[in-house]
Structure formats: structure tokens, C-alpha cells
Enzyme design. Structure first.
Site, PDB file in Angstrom:
ATOM      1  N   THR A   1       0.560  -1.223  -0.184  1.00  4.97           N
ATOM      2  CA  THR A   1      -0.235  -0.096  -0.026  1.00  4.97           C
ATOM      3  C   THR A   1       0.829   1.336   0.061  1.00  4.97           C
ATOM      4  O   THR A   1       0.494   2.443  -0.039  1.00  4.97           O
ATOM      5  CB  THR A   1      -1.084   0.022   1.156  1.00  4.97           C
ATOM      6  OG1 THR A   1      -0.181  -0.090   2.364  1.00  4.97           O
ATOM      7  CG2 THR A   1      -1.830  -1.110   1.157  1.00  4.97           C
TER       8      THR A   1
ATOM      9  N   ASP B   1       3.483   2.033  14.191  1.00  3.37           N
ATOM     10  CA  ASP B   1       5.100   2.443  14.320  1.00  3.37           C
ATOM     11  C   ASP B   1       5.108   3.828  14.721  1.00  3.37           C
ATOM     12  O   ASP B   1       3.993   4.626  15.070  1.00  3.37           O
ATOM     13  CB  ASP B   1       5.538   2.579  13.100  1.00  3.37           C
ATOM     14  CG  ASP B   1       7.134   2.157  12.918  1.00  3.37           C
ATOM     15  OD1 ASP B   1       7.645   2.358  13.943  1.00  3.37           O
ATOM     16  OD2 ASP B   1       7.614   2.102  12.024  1.00  3.37           O
TER      17      ASP B   1
ATOM     18  N   ASN C   1       8.104  -3.720  17.330  1.00  5.25           N
ATOM     19  CA  ASN C   1       9.061  -2.204  17.395  1.00  5.25           C
ATOM     20  C   ASN C   1       8.890  -1.627  18.505  1.00  5.25           C
ATOM     21  O   ASN C   1       7.924  -2.144  19.238  1.00  5.25           O
ATOM     22  CB  ASN C   1       9.055  -1.619  16.075  1.00  5.25           C
ATOM     23  CG  ASN C   1       7.400  -1.146  15.857  1.00  5.25           C
ATOM     24  OD1 ASN C   1       6.823  -1.015  16.878  1.00  5.25           O
ATOM     25  ND2 ASN C   1       6.717  -0.982  14.653  1.00  5.25           N
ATOM     26  N   GLN C   2       9.570  -0.462  18.743  1.00  8.20           N
ATOM     27  CA  GLN C   2       9.247   0.279  19.894  1.00  8.20           C
ATOM     28  C   GLN C   2       7.818   0.753  20.237  1.00  8.20           C
ATOM     29  O   GLN C   2       7.358   0.317  21.454  1.00  8.20           O
ATOM     30  CB  GLN C   2       9.953   1.774  19.779  1.00  8.20           C
ATOM     31  CG  GLN C   2      10.120   2.296  21.235  1.00  8.20           C
ATOM     32  CD  GLN C   2      11.008   3.579  21.219  1.00  8.20           C
ATOM     33  OE1 GLN C   2      11.768   3.669  20.456  1.00  8.20           O
ATOM     34  NE2 GLN C   2      10.734   4.636  21.989  1.00  8.20           N
TER      35      GLN C   2
ATOM     36  N   GLY D   1      10.844  -5.707   8.062  1.00  8.62           N
ATOM     37  CA  GLY D   1      10.373  -6.114   9.205  1.00  8.62           C
ATOM     38  C   GLY D   1       9.820  -7.726   8.880  1.00  8.62           C
ATOM     39  O   GLY D   1      10.096  -8.719   9.679  1.00  8.62           O
ATOM     40  N   ASP D   2       9.259  -7.892   7.761  1.00  5.72           N
ATOM     41  CA  ASP D   2       8.598  -9.408   7.486  1.00  5.72           C
ATOM     42  C   ASP D   2       9.950 -10.296   7.049  1.00  5.72           C
ATOM     43  O   ASP D   2       9.802 -11.207   7.273  1.00  5.72           O
ATOM     44  CB  ASP D   2       7.705  -9.357   6.317  1.00  5.72           C
ATOM     45  CG  ASP D   2       6.538  -8.136   6.418  1.00  5.72           C
ATOM     46  OD1 ASP D   2       6.256  -8.203   7.587  1.00  5.72           O
ATOM     47  OD2 ASP D   2       6.183  -7.636   5.691  1.00  5.72           O
TER      48      ASP D   2
END
Length: 353
Positions: free
Chosen positions: A46, A117, A145-146, A238-239
Site C-alpha cells: 500500500t 509504528d 518495534n518500539q 520487518g517481514d
């Protein structure tokens, strides 16, 4: 259970590398007999100005899972889950993980709780949050993630000590053995306490990843890895990271020969961490760095005149946006040798007391 069987449940795009289409090649190349269930089927990710496809609902997923069950196909030693579009679909995935965990207590399960995120906030239905929290005790490894670590624990990460509290809560209250916070920003004083700075010695901007394994008393056994940032142009990093980490993780079930760590694991110094999860992450980062460098080179050499592949794609018209997004697709297949034989330049270190 078959030792090399792995099930990945996440999104998929027909063109490019996001979700299962990012995970498939590394997993298969590293010797896993991997199978894939798609929670989304899009034409492309996307970040493009246009896309098409559908998000699958719980009925669709349950139909797949129930017939896999009837045919005796749920025999997986490892499992990976990522983006799931709705609370109902995620509940269906949770029920399957619970079943596989009950049938195989040795299941190695990596949960990537894809929700949002920093700076962007939550980009999924917020009703998935309590479901993700309920899935945490099922996981062997989680890779938030954070932002995701914060919302999972309802705690802010503003310092090394607050990060330690977040990790402690994930270990103690949610019974997660291994946590990998894939990107985290800490104050300069805390970064200096780690013996590093926010830039690498050559001046490049750096990313900081912090991991933890639960000690018997559930206190976090913390380690970190710093590596070049290489820009924020890419989708699917990330994936790919989650798949590579699960593929290389040696703790628990056996792994295929191709997935065994290459290179030197002997610590170069007493400060170096050689936990199985830390070394799996180091190998994953090494492969990803090579993929990103190859992608950056492709962006530079294949950009059309007048098209800046490194600019803000949101400022472009639709056709130019599409051209830039095509350039930014990860060069995963072209990096096969770097996936099989990564060069580890950045090694995990213990967080000092």
C-alpha cells in the site's frame, strides 16, 4: 511433527516482497519445508499510490485451517505470524496457534505483532491489541518495534531503565521467553552507557535493536545490536527480518542444514552475547544489510531521468509514485548468496549493568 515443517500466516502481495512474499524465498532457501496462509491478497503493497485485492476474513481462514486439520496437515515444528487484518481473523489465527502449541509443546513460534509504528501510531484496527496480548504466552519469540512494545505493555520507553521495565513485564506478566525490540530510540546518555553513539564510526546513521531473554526469575537478560540504518525507503524489511530470525534460531526444534549459522560464533570479547536468539538476529541483520545495499544500488542505477528514488514518494503524482515504488522493492531473490552465507559485521553485545 516433521522437524523441517514451518507455517507462515501473514499478508501477501502478487508483486514485490511484503509479508509471505518476503518470507517465502528466505525460508525455502534455508531449507525449511515452509507453507503459507495469506491473510491479505493485494496486487502490491500500500505504499504504492494504487493497489487492489482483498483482506481475508475469519471464515476464509477457518475454512483453510479446518481442511488442513482434516487432512492431517497441521504437523508444523515452527510457526510465524504477521499482519492479520481484523480482530476476528486474528482470533482465528490465535485458536490455531493454541491448537498447535497444545499438540506440540516444542513448537517454536515467532509472533510479529504488526500494529503500528512510532510517529505513525496504530495503523490497524485497535481491537487487535487485546488479542495480541493474549497471544504473547504462546510465543517463543516476539519481534515488536518500539511502538508495539509500548502498546503491548501500556508503558512508554523513554530510557534504558524504562525499556528494562517493558521487557520485565513481557517476561513476567506475559510469559514471553525471548523479546526482540527491532528498533528503539534512547537518550544520548543511555546510548553512551552502551558504549556506542547514534552514528557509526564512519558517520552513518545507526539503528539500535535491543533483545532480551527471560532469566529464571523473569528478569530481563538484555543484549543489543547496532547497525547502519540505510534509510527508510523500504517496505517488507520487518517481514524479511522475522522470517530470517525464525529460520536461523537454533534453540528448540532442529533446523535444516542450510539454516545453520555460518561464520564465527566464538565471542570476540567478553561483552559479546552469543545467546541463540542474539546470533539468529545477527545473521538476519547481516543478510538484510546485503539485501538493502543491493536494493539501494538498484535504485541508483535504474532510476529514470527526473525521478528521485530517494525523495518523498507522497509528493509525487501517481505514475511517478509507482515508478519509485517499483525501484524500492527489496532485491531478495538477487541476494540468495547473502541469505545463505551472510557476512556478520555487527555482533550482539550484552547491555552493561
Amino acid at each position: 511433527m516433521l522437524a523441517d515443517k514451518l507455517l507462515s500466516i501473514q499478508s501477501h502481495v502478487a508483486s514485490g516482497h511484503v509479508g509471505n512474499s518476503a518470507a517465502a524465498f528466505p525460508l525455502l532457501l534455508l531449507g525449511w519445508d515452509a507453507e503459507f496462509v495469506n491473510t491479505v491478497q493485494f496486487s502490491n503493497h500500500t505504499g504504492y499510490a494504487r493497489w487492489g485485492g482483498i483482506r481475508f476474513d475469519a471464515t476464509h481462514l477457518e475454512d483453510i485451517f479446518s481442511n488442513m486439520r482434516r487432512n492431517g496437515l497441521l504437523r508444523h515444528a515452527r510457526m510465524l505470524t504477521g499482519y492479520t487484518p481484523s480482530p476476528e481473523a486474528l482470533t482465528c489465527v490465535k485458536e490455531l496457534v493454541t491448537e498447535l502449541r497444545k499438540n506440540n509443546p516444542e513448537l517454536v513460534y515467532l509472533l510479529d505483532p504488526v500494529m503500528g509504528d512510532m510517529g505513525r501510531g496504530m495503523y490497524v484496527n485497535p481491537d487487535v491489541l487485546p488479542i495480541y496480548r493474549s497471544m504473547l504466552p504462546l510465543a517463543t519469540v516476539i519481534c515488536p518495534n518500539q511502538f508495539e512494545a509500548q502498546v503491548l505493555t501500556d508503558m512508554e520507553i523513554t530510557s534504558l531503565e524504562s525499556l528494562r521495565s517493558v521487557l520485565r513485564k513481557l517476561h513476567k506478566d506475559h510469559q514471553v521467553e525471548n523479546v526482540v525490540v527491532t528498533s528503539v530510540a534512547l537518550p544520548d546518555a543511555d546510548v553512551a552507557h552502551l558504549g556506542i553513539s547514534n552514528t557509526l564510526p564512519n558517520g552513518e546513521p545507526a539503528m539500535l535493536l535491543v533483545g532480551s531473554r527471560a532469566r529464571p526469575d523473569n528478569e530481563p537478560e538484555m543484549w543489543y545490536l547496532q547497525f547502519p540504518e540505510l534509510g527508510n525507503y523500504f517496505v517488507g524489511v520487518g517481514d524479511t527480518f522475522a522470517a530470517l530470525t525464525l529460520a536461523r534460531f537454533t534453540e528448540g526444534t532442529q533446523i535444516p542444514d542450510a539454516a545453520h549459522a555460518c561464520g564465527e560464533q566464538v565471542p570476540e570479547s567478553p561483552s559479546e552475547c552469543t545467546l541463540p536468539i542474539a546470533w539468529a538476529v545477527a545473521l538476519a541483520v547481516a543478510s538484510l544489510q546485503a539485501i538493502l545495499h543491493r536494493t539501494l544500488d538498484f535504485m541508483k542505477t535504474h532510476a529514470e531521468p527526473g525521478i528521485d528514488p530517494f525523495g518523498d514518494s507522497n509528493d509525487l503524482d501517481i505514475e511517478d509514485n509507482v515508478k519509485v515504488m517499483r525501484l524500492r522493492e527489496l532485491r531478495i531473490v538477487q541476494s540468495a548468496n547473502d541469505i545463505l552465507h551472510p557476512t556478520v559485521r555487527y555482533r550482539p553485545q550484552w547491555v552493561p549493568n
